[in-house]
Design a protein around this motif. Structure first.
Motif, PDB file in Angstrom:
ATOM      1  N   ARG A   1     -10.229 -43.914  59.600  1.00  0.00           N
ATOM      2  CA  ARG A   1      -8.830 -44.114  59.240  1.00  0.00           C
ATOM      3  C   ARG A   1      -8.733 -44.649  57.812  1.00  0.00           C
ATOM      4  N   GLY A   2      -7.611 -44.377  57.184  1.00  0.00           N
ATOM      5  CA  GLY A   2      -7.351 -44.944  55.869  1.00  0.00           C
ATOM      6  C   GLY A   2      -6.878 -46.382  55.986  1.00  0.00           C
ATOM      7  N   GLU A   3      -7.393 -47.246  55.102  1.00  0.00           N
ATOM      8  CA  GLU A   3      -7.006 -48.658  55.118  1.00  0.00           C
ATOM      9  C   GLU A   3      -7.269 -49.253  53.746  1.00  0.00           C
ATOM     10  N   TYR A   4      -6.369 -50.089  53.265  1.00  0.00           N
ATOM     11  CA  TYR A   4      -6.575 -50.762  51.985  1.00  0.00           C
ATOM     12  C   TYR A   4      -7.306 -52.084  52.223  1.00  0.00           C
ATOM     13  N   GLY A   5      -6.612 -53.089  52.718  1.00  0.00           N
ATOM     14  CA  GLY A   5      -7.274 -54.346  53.080  1.00  0.00           C
ATOM     15  C   GLY A   5      -8.086 -54.948  51.946  1.00  0.00           C
ATOM     16  N   ASP A   6      -9.311 -55.385  52.267  1.00  0.00           N
ATOM     17  CA  ASP A   6     -10.228 -56.003  51.313  1.00  0.00           C
ATOM     18  C   ASP A   6     -10.809 -54.906  50.425  1.00  0.00           C
ATOM     19  N   ILE A   7     -10.385 -54.869  49.156  1.00  0.00           N
ATOM     20  CA  ILE A   7     -10.807 -53.787  48.260  1.00  0.00           C
ATOM     21  C   ILE A   7     -12.311 -53.815  48.032  1.00  0.00           C
ATOM     22  N   GLU A   8     -12.908 -55.009  47.947  1.00  0.00           N
ATOM     23  CA  GLU A   8     -14.361 -55.090  47.747  1.00  0.00           C
ATOM     24  C   GLU A   8     -15.102 -54.452  48.914  1.00  0.00           C
ATOM     25  N   ALA A   9     -14.759 -54.846  50.129  1.00  0.00           N
ATOM     26  CA  ALA A   9     -15.440 -54.289  51.297  1.00  0.00           C
ATOM     27  C   ALA A   9     -15.144 -52.795  51.441  1.00  0.00           C
ATOM     28  N   SER A  10     -13.899 -52.410  51.176  1.00  0.00           N
ATOM     29  CA  SER A  10     -13.512 -51.014  51.360  1.00  0.00           C
ATOM     30  C   SER A  10     -14.056 -50.108  50.266  1.00  0.00           C
ATOM     31  N   SER A  11     -14.607 -50.681  49.186  1.00  0.00           N
ATOM     32  CA  SER A  11     -15.236 -49.885  48.128  1.00  0.00           C
ATOM     33  C   SER A  11     -16.691 -49.584  48.436  1.00  0.00           C
ATOM     34  N   SER A  12     -17.223 -50.164  49.492  1.00  0.00           N
ATOM     35  CA  SER A  12     -18.605 -49.918  49.903  1.00  0.00           C
ATOM     36  C   SER A  12     -18.662 -48.770  50.900  1.00  0.00           C
ATOM     37  N   LEU A  13     -19.452 -47.752  50.587  1.00  0.00           N
ATOM     38  CA  LEU A  13     -19.603 -46.644  51.519  1.00  0.00           C
ATOM     39  C   LEU A  13     -20.229 -47.112  52.835  1.00  0.00           C
ATOM     40  N   VAL A  14     -21.167 -48.038  52.741  1.00  0.00           N
ATOM     41  CA  VAL A  14     -21.818 -48.563  53.946  1.00  0.00           C
ATOM     42  C   VAL A  14     -20.792 -49.246  54.839  1.00  0.00           C
ATOM     43  N   GLU A  15     -19.953 -50.068  54.248  1.00  0.00           N
ATOM     44  CA  GLU A  15     -18.932 -50.779  55.020  1.00  0.00           C
ATOM     45  C   GLU A  15     -17.916 -49.796  55.605  1.00  0.00           C
ATOM     46  N   SER A  16     -17.526 -48.802  54.820  1.00  0.00           N
ATOM     47  CA  SER A  16     -16.572 -47.803  55.310  1.00  0.00           C
ATOM     48  C   SER A  16     -17.143 -47.032  56.492  1.00  0.00           C
ATOM     49  N   LEU A  17     -18.426 -46.708  56.425  1.00  0.00           N
ATOM     50  CA  LEU A  17     -19.067 -45.999  57.536  1.00  0.00           C
ATOM     51  C   LEU A  17     -19.167 -46.889  58.771  1.00  0.00           C
ATOM     52  N   ALA A  18     -19.463 -48.169  58.560  1.00  0.00           N
ATOM     53  CA  ALA A  18     -19.618 -49.082  59.693  1.00  0.00           C
ATOM     54  C   ALA A  18     -18.287 -49.353  60.386  1.00  0.00           C
ATOM     55  N   ARG A  19     -17.237 -49.553  59.593  1.00  0.00           N
ATOM     56  CA  ARG A  19     -15.926 -49.903  60.144  1.00  0.00           C
ATOM     57  C   ARG A  19     -15.056 -48.689  60.437  1.00  0.00           C
ATOM     58  N   ARG A  20     -15.489 -47.512  59.956  1.00  0.00           N
ATOM     59  CA  ARG A  20     -14.681 -46.291  60.076  1.00  0.00           C
ATOM     60  C   ARG A  20     -13.330 -46.465  59.399  1.00  0.00           C
ATOM     61  N   ARG A  21     -13.324 -47.216  58.305  1.00  0.00           N
ATOM     62  CA  ARG A  21     -12.113 -47.470  57.531  1.00  0.00           C
ATOM     63  C   ARG A  21     -12.457 -47.364  56.058  1.00  0.00           C
ATOM     64  N   GLY A  22     -11.487 -46.949  55.234  1.00  0.00           N
ATOM     65  CA  GLY A  22     -11.792 -46.857  53.820  1.00  0.00           C
ATOM     66  C   GLY A  22     -10.574 -46.607  52.960  1.00  0.00           C
ATOM     67  N   LEU A  23     -10.744 -46.828  51.669  1.00  0.00           N
ATOM     68  CA  LEU A  23      -9.730 -46.511  50.677  1.00  0.00           C
ATOM     69  C   LEU A  23      -9.615 -44.986  50.533  1.00  0.00           C
ATOM     70  N   PRO A  24      -8.543 -44.502  49.904  1.00  0.00           N
ATOM     71  CA  PRO A  24      -8.468 -43.055  49.647  1.00  0.00           C
ATOM     72  C   PRO A  24      -9.698 -42.529  48.914  1.00  0.00           C
ATOM     73  N   ILE A  25     -10.213 -43.299  47.948  1.00  0.00           N
ATOM     74  CA  ILE A  25     -11.333 -42.792  47.158  1.00  0.00           C
ATOM     75  C   ILE A  25     -12.638 -42.817  47.945  1.00  0.00           C
ATOM     76  N   THR A  26     -12.872 -43.861  48.759  1.00  0.00           N
ATOM     77  CA  THR A  26     -14.121 -43.903  49.520  1.00  0.00           C
ATOM     78  C   THR A  26     -14.109 -42.863  50.640  1.00  0.00           C
ATOM     79  N   LEU A  27     -12.971 -42.680  51.314  1.00  0.00           N
ATOM     80  CA  LEU A  27     -12.894 -41.646  52.337  1.00  0.00           C
ATOM     81  C   LEU A  27     -13.060 -40.254  51.724  1.00  0.00           C
ATOM     82  N   SER A  28     -12.515 -40.060  50.517  1.00  0.00           N
ATOM     83  CA  SER A  28     -12.665 -38.767  49.852  1.00  0.00           C
ATOM     84  C   SER A  28     -14.121 -38.497  49.506  1.00  0.00           C
ATOM     85  N   ILE A  29     -14.846 -39.514  49.056  1.00  0.00           N
ATOM     86  CA  ILE A  29     -16.261 -39.345  48.716  1.00  0.00           C
ATOM     87  C   ILE A  29     -17.080 -39.042  49.960  1.00  0.00           C
ATOM     88  N   LEU A  30     -16.818 -39.769  51.053  1.00  0.00           N
ATOM     89  CA  LEU A  30     -17.541 -39.500  52.293  1.00  0.00           C
ATOM     90  C   LEU A  30     -17.227 -38.102  52.814  1.00  0.00           C
TER      91      LEU A  30
END
Length: 337
Positions: free
Chosen positions: A77-106
């Motif tokens: 799912r898309g989520e803003y929240g903590d920008i530092e955590a959401s800028s990490s691909l590892v964190e985005s994969l673990a939480r299944r959450r990410g910024l528009p740019i991190t989800l686009s990269i994944l």
């Protein structure tokens, strides 16, 4: 020559070394992310045929299958929240959450593994992916044999947004099957059918009786309602009228470029929809093409660093803000070169 995922992993490694968020158990972000993306791509392959990325229909169907795995099965799912955590691909994969740019990269990382030609754009405020065009064909604009009405069309399905259908001429009828769908009538299901008259020629303005399939969320209680299908005046559009609604289907140029919004669960957008969004955002028409072009990976990484600069400064982390600002500047220079 590094791709978007590689540089984003470098940024993630820096974030982990600086302690936000915790480091992955693997030796590096790149190893962990590659393994995760390989697994997602393998799950999509289980749903796909070998030639999926060779034609525009195959590409659109492949996008639908990526969406089914990433968003329906895995719950991204898309989520803003903590920008530092959401800028990490590892964190985005673990939480299944990410910024528009991190989800686009994944998403692009999965697509690349499947042969899908996608690239990140510099769309303002909200990153989109660009799906490169396939070979196109000429559009018919005169009185038509019913078979010449076959092809790809797009229409806005209300709150579900733009969807793509494939119209086929079989057994004396036109049948529209969803190439991309929604949570009411998903991809692969028929959307409407219209019986053809004995004459094979349909003049512009011709009207046919139609049946339309509707359903509740989760494709529950599917049923048919009546409607009429009208051939547009230029024979490149179809108008489906129902009791309380009307859908205008415009023929797709098979060679057109499409855009994907991973932040919105992989929503597929035609170019005109993107230009409308850009216009509403106040960008003049002469800037639209630039915002919809693919950009070099260094520009993508610079944008990630810009997010981190703004976030760090807002949080009072001036040393971190200067660090990311310096990285952004260097990456912008590399992208320009």
């Amino acid at each position: 020559e590094a791709d978007c995922v590689s540089g984003a992993c470098e940024i993630s490694d820096v974030l982990h070394r600086r302690g936000s968020p915790a480091a992955p158990s693997s030796a590096s972000c790149a190893d962990h992310v590659a393994s995760e993306l390989d697994g997602i791509a393998a799950a999509v392959r289980d749903l796909s045929d070998s030639g999926d990325a060779d034609s525009i229909v195959g590409r659109l169907r492949l996008i639908q299958r990526i969406n089914a795995v990433m968003f329906d099965r895995l719950g991204f799912r898309g989520e803003y929240g903590d920008i530092e955590a959401s800028s990490s691909l590892v964190e985005s994969l673990a939480r299944r959450r990410g910024l528009p740019i991190t989800l686009s990269i994944l998403y692009a990382g999965v697509g690349t593994r499947l042969g899908l030609p996608v690239a990140v754009t510099n769309f303002p405020s909200h990153v989109l992916l660009r799906l490169e065009a396939a070979d196109g064909g000429e559009q018919n604009t005169a009185a038509a044999d019913a078979s010449s009405l076959a092809g790809l069309y797009t229409a806005s399905y209300g709150s579900h947004g733009p969807e793509v259908i494939e119209v086929r001429h079989t057994n004396g009828a036109l049948t529209a099957t969803k190439v991309t769908g929604d949570n009411h009538v998903p991809a692969g299901e028929w959307s409407w059918r219209a019986d053809l008259p004995s004459s094979s020629i349909l003049e512009p303005g011709a009207t046919l009786d139609a049946k339309v399939q509707i359903a509740e969320a989760g494709f529950t209680n599917p049923r048919e309602i009546g409607g009429t299908l009208k051939v547009g005046e230029d024979s490149s559009s179809l108008v489906l009228d129902m009791e309380d609604d009307s859908l205008v289907f415009k023929r797709c140029d098979a060679g057109a470029t499409w855009y994907i919004d991973p932040f919105a669960r992989g929503q597929l957008l035609p170019p005109d929809a993107c230009k409308t969004i850009l216009g509403r955002a106040g960008l003049p028409p002469e800037e639209h093409a630039k915002r919809l072009e693919a950009v070099p990976p260094a520009m993508v990484w610079a944008r990630m660093c810009r997010n981190l600069t703004i976030f760090s400064r807002r949080e009072g982390k001036e040393e971190a803000a200067r660090f990311w600002e310096g990285a952004e500047t260097g990456l912008d220079e590399a992208a320009s070169a």
